[in-house]
Design a protein around this motif. Sequence first.
Motif, PDB file in Angstrom:
ATOM      1  N   LEU A 118      -0.598  -2.825   9.077  1.00  0.00           N
ATOM      2  CA  LEU A 118       0.268  -2.448   8.035  1.00  0.00           C
ATOM      3  C   LEU A 118       1.645  -2.072   8.587  1.00  0.00           C
ATOM      4  O   LEU A 118       1.493  -1.443   9.425  1.00  0.00           O
ATOM      5  N   THR A 119       2.881  -2.705   8.125  1.00  0.00           N
ATOM      6  CA  THR A 119       3.933  -2.175   8.605  1.00  0.00           C
ATOM      7  C   THR A 119       4.617  -1.348   7.423  1.00  0.00           C
ATOM      8  O   THR A 119       4.846  -1.594   6.340  1.00  0.00           O
TER       9      THR A 119
ATOM     10  N   VAL B 171      -9.690  -5.283  -5.192  1.00  0.00           N
ATOM     11  CA  VAL B 171      -9.436  -5.638  -6.761  1.00  0.00           C
ATOM     12  C   VAL B 171      -8.402  -6.898  -6.908  1.00  0.00           C
ATOM     13  O   VAL B 171      -8.275  -7.673  -7.731  1.00  0.00           O
ATOM     14  N   THR B 172      -7.164  -6.874  -6.171  1.00  0.00           N
ATOM     15  CA  THR B 172      -6.248  -7.603  -6.223  1.00  0.00           C
ATOM     16  C   THR B 172      -6.447  -8.922  -5.792  1.00  0.00           C
ATOM     17  O   THR B 172      -5.700 -10.101  -6.045  1.00  0.00           O
ATOM     18  N   GLY B 173      -7.229  -9.205  -4.547  1.00  0.00           N
ATOM     19  CA  GLY B 173      -7.523 -10.472  -3.841  1.00  0.00           C
ATOM     20  C   GLY B 173      -6.413 -10.561  -3.051  1.00  0.00           C
ATOM     21  O   GLY B 173      -6.120 -11.763  -2.559  1.00  0.00           O
ATOM     22  N   THR B 174      -5.717  -9.569  -2.502  1.00  0.00           N
ATOM     23  CA  THR B 174      -4.512  -9.826  -1.544  1.00  0.00           C
ATOM     24  C   THR B 174      -4.577  -9.187  -0.517  1.00  0.00           C
ATOM     25  O   THR B 174      -5.387  -8.297  -0.430  1.00  0.00           O
ATOM     26  N   ASP B 175      -4.049  -9.443   0.629  1.00  0.00           N
ATOM     27  CA  ASP B 175      -3.980  -8.789   1.573  1.00  0.00           C
ATOM     28  C   ASP B 175      -2.530  -8.308   2.128  1.00  0.00           C
ATOM     29  O   ASP B 175      -1.699  -8.797   2.646  1.00  0.00           O
TER      30      ASP B 175
ATOM     31  N   VAL C  58       0.870  -1.372   0.046  1.00  0.00           N
ATOM     32  CA  VAL C  58      -0.027   0.080   0.188  1.00  0.00           C
ATOM     33  C   VAL C  58       0.755   1.299   0.011  1.00  0.00           C
ATOM     34  O   VAL C  58       1.795   1.300   0.958  1.00  0.00           O
ATOM     35  N   HIS C  59       0.693   2.101  -0.991  1.00  0.00           N
ATOM     36  CA  HIS C  59       1.415   3.376  -1.091  1.00  0.00           C
ATOM     37  C   HIS C  59       0.078   4.483  -0.766  1.00  0.00           C
ATOM     38  O   HIS C  59       0.547   5.569  -0.573  1.00  0.00           O
ATOM     39  N   GLY C  60      -0.787   3.998  -0.311  1.00  0.00           N
ATOM     40  CA  GLY C  60      -1.944   5.188   0.210  1.00  0.00           C
ATOM     41  C   GLY C  60      -2.859   5.200  -0.961  1.00  0.00           C
ATOM     42  O   GLY C  60      -2.684   4.391  -1.976  1.00  0.00           O
TER      43      GLY C  60
END
Length: 233
Positions: free
Chosen positions: A154-155, A126-130, A96-98
């Motif tokens: 998030l780290t 959208v991506t199906g990822t976590d 995640v970049h925001g």
Amino acid sequence: MTTAVAGAAAGLWHAAPALTSIGPLRRPLPRLSGQGRPGGIGLTFDDGPDPLGTPAVLAELDRLGWTATFFMLGSQVRAHPDVARSVVAAGHEIAVHGDLHRVHLVRTAAQVRSDLTRALGDIRAVTGTDPRWFRPPYGVLTAGSLIAARSLGLTPVLWTAWGRDWQKANPAWVLDNVMSGLADGGTLLLHDSDCTSTPRSWRTTARTLPLLAERLDEMGLHVRPLRDHLTAA
């Protein structure tokens, strides 16, 4: 405490983490810097997905047999969902970049929390990822950034080296920037989109990757996504 003093103290508390945007000041924080396992580097790309830049970078990564981590903007994911899914289909990691590419220093903690929440939700959908990792726009963290990231699981991860590839310079110049800061176990920042930089700068990025491969081969370093580079550091 006067109102003025209280306001100044709150401002300092808000802005203090931004000091980590200065490379030497974050070196004592290896996880935030992206210092991972020895024997390789973490390869990351910011600002995508992009309908032109991301496919060009993916093609070169595929040719080299490299897997990377892509820090995506929620606004770009909504605009180009098929491109975002193509990154996952190619086996790369999503981070995640925001949502909007705006520096957190000029945003309130509530605005930052809303931004990250929307980005994370849309990227997941959208991506199906976590996603596990977060990198703020321009690499500038605030107290609000850290609180929001923690609450969302998030780290934060910045970088140890970058190519300044957003300037659309020539590949040799980008490579020189990369190698001036890259060492064993470091994390490299590049860009697969020109949505916040010089138009078509991603072309230089894609052309830099084969040159980087030659240098890393000479150094005996592998290329990894952050999920492999940091989790066992």
